[in-house]
Write a protein that holds these residues in place. Structure first.
Motif, PDB file in Angstrom:
ATOM      1  N   GLN A 141      41.580  46.127  38.042  1.00  0.00           N
ATOM      2  CA  GLN A 141      40.998  45.075  38.867  1.00  0.00           C
ATOM      3  C   GLN A 141      40.985  43.739  38.116  1.00  0.00           C
ATOM      4  O   GLN A 141      41.240  42.691  38.710  1.00  0.00           O
ATOM      5  N   ALA A 142      40.681  43.781  36.825  1.00  0.00           N
ATOM      6  CA  ALA A 142      40.653  42.554  36.030  1.00  0.00           C
ATOM      7  C   ALA A 142      42.042  41.926  35.944  1.00  0.00           C
ATOM      8  O   ALA A 142      42.195  40.703  36.059  1.00  0.00           O
ATOM      9  N   ARG A 143      43.084  42.746  35.760  1.00  0.00           N
ATOM     10  CA  ARG A 143      44.460  42.236  35.720  1.00  0.00           C
ATOM     11  C   ARG A 143      44.838  41.615  37.061  1.00  0.00           C
ATOM     12  O   ARG A 143      45.432  40.551  37.123  1.00  0.00           O
ATOM     13  N   GLU A 144      44.479  42.289  38.149  1.00  0.00           N
ATOM     14  CA  GLU A 144      44.771  41.761  39.486  1.00  0.00           C
ATOM     15  C   GLU A 144      44.033  40.445  39.726  1.00  0.00           C
ATOM     16  O   GLU A 144      44.583  39.519  40.307  1.00  0.00           O
ATOM     17  N   PHE A 145      42.775  40.365  39.265  1.00  0.00           N
ATOM     18  CA  PHE A 145      42.028  39.116  39.397  1.00  0.00           C
ATOM     19  C   PHE A 145      42.725  37.991  38.640  1.00  0.00           C
ATOM     20  O   PHE A 145      42.912  36.899  39.162  1.00  0.00           O
ATOM     21  N   ALA A 146      43.089  38.262  37.384  1.00  0.00           N
ATOM     22  CA  ALA A 146      43.730  37.232  36.550  1.00  0.00           C
ATOM     23  C   ALA A 146      45.043  36.766  37.165  1.00  0.00           C
ATOM     24  O   ALA A 146      45.332  35.561  37.190  1.00  0.00           O
ATOM     25  N   ASP A 147      45.834  37.694  37.693  1.00  0.00           N
ATOM     26  CA  ASP A 147      47.110  37.329  38.323  1.00  0.00           C
ATOM     27  C   ASP A 147      46.893  36.434  39.536  1.00  0.00           C
ATOM     28  O   ASP A 147      47.552  35.411  39.703  1.00  0.00           O
TER      29      ASP A 147
END
Length: 188
Positions: A141-147
């Protein structure tokens, strides 16, 4: 009045988004869990810094603990912000950390306050201090948020090739040209 801390332990959605046209956009972060939706207003630079620091924290977590190979990305959420969009508060201070117990990235966003915020208030449940939004995100979820946050920030006005300031649709006074324009020689 005691502070309000909105906690999202298993958010279905945590995204950055905007309202308005490039050059006149308002930036929001929105957390959704079951029937609860909280939106907070912040600056473009805050979104950019949060995405950058989150990506760096994810790299550090993967370096120290190994990559999470069991996690599978559902893809970047490209849906618009949920409406009605009612801001809970404007973000002043941001905190970011790793919770080893839940294997989660913890994001805490504190409301702007007139008093100086002591760093001990960030990621703490003290009674005194500004209102806060605390979200626990899996590494995926954190990677998706950052992207998504990086996409949202870069979707604005294109930068000037000389000074990197945003180009307006009605023109741009470039500081690198110092008010002068290169003119072509006049032919006789």
């Amino acid at each position: 009045m005691s502070r309000v801390i909105h906690v999202f332990r298993r958010p279905e959605r945590f995204v950055a988004g905007t309202v308005g046209e490039p050059g006149d956009r308002s930036f929001y972060l929105q957390a959704v869990e079951q029937a609860r939706t909280i939106s907070v207003l912040l600056e473009k630079q805050q979104v950019s810094v949060l995405a950058e620091r989150m990506a760096a924290l994810l790299e550090e977590v993967a370096r120290r603990f190994g990559p999470d190979e069991a996690a599978e990305s559902a893809g970047t959420d490209l849906d618009p912000l949920a409406v009605p969009l009612e801001e809970e508060f404007r973000v002043g201070t941001m905190g970011l950390g790793w919770d080893a117990d839940s294997q989660s990235i913890v994001v805490e966003l504190l409301a702007v306050s007139e008093e100086e915020v002591d760093e001990s208030v960030v990621l703490d449940d003290t009674e005194e201090g500004p209102d806060a939004l605390r979200v626990f995100l899996s590494p995926v979820q954190a990677r998706e948020f950052a992207d998504r946050a990086e996409r949202v920030v870069s979707a604005g006005r294109p930068p000037c090739p000389l000074c990197a300031e945003p180009l307006d649709t009605d023109g741009h006074v470039c500081v690198r040209l110092n008010g002068y324009h290169q003119r072509s020689p006049v032919a006789d």
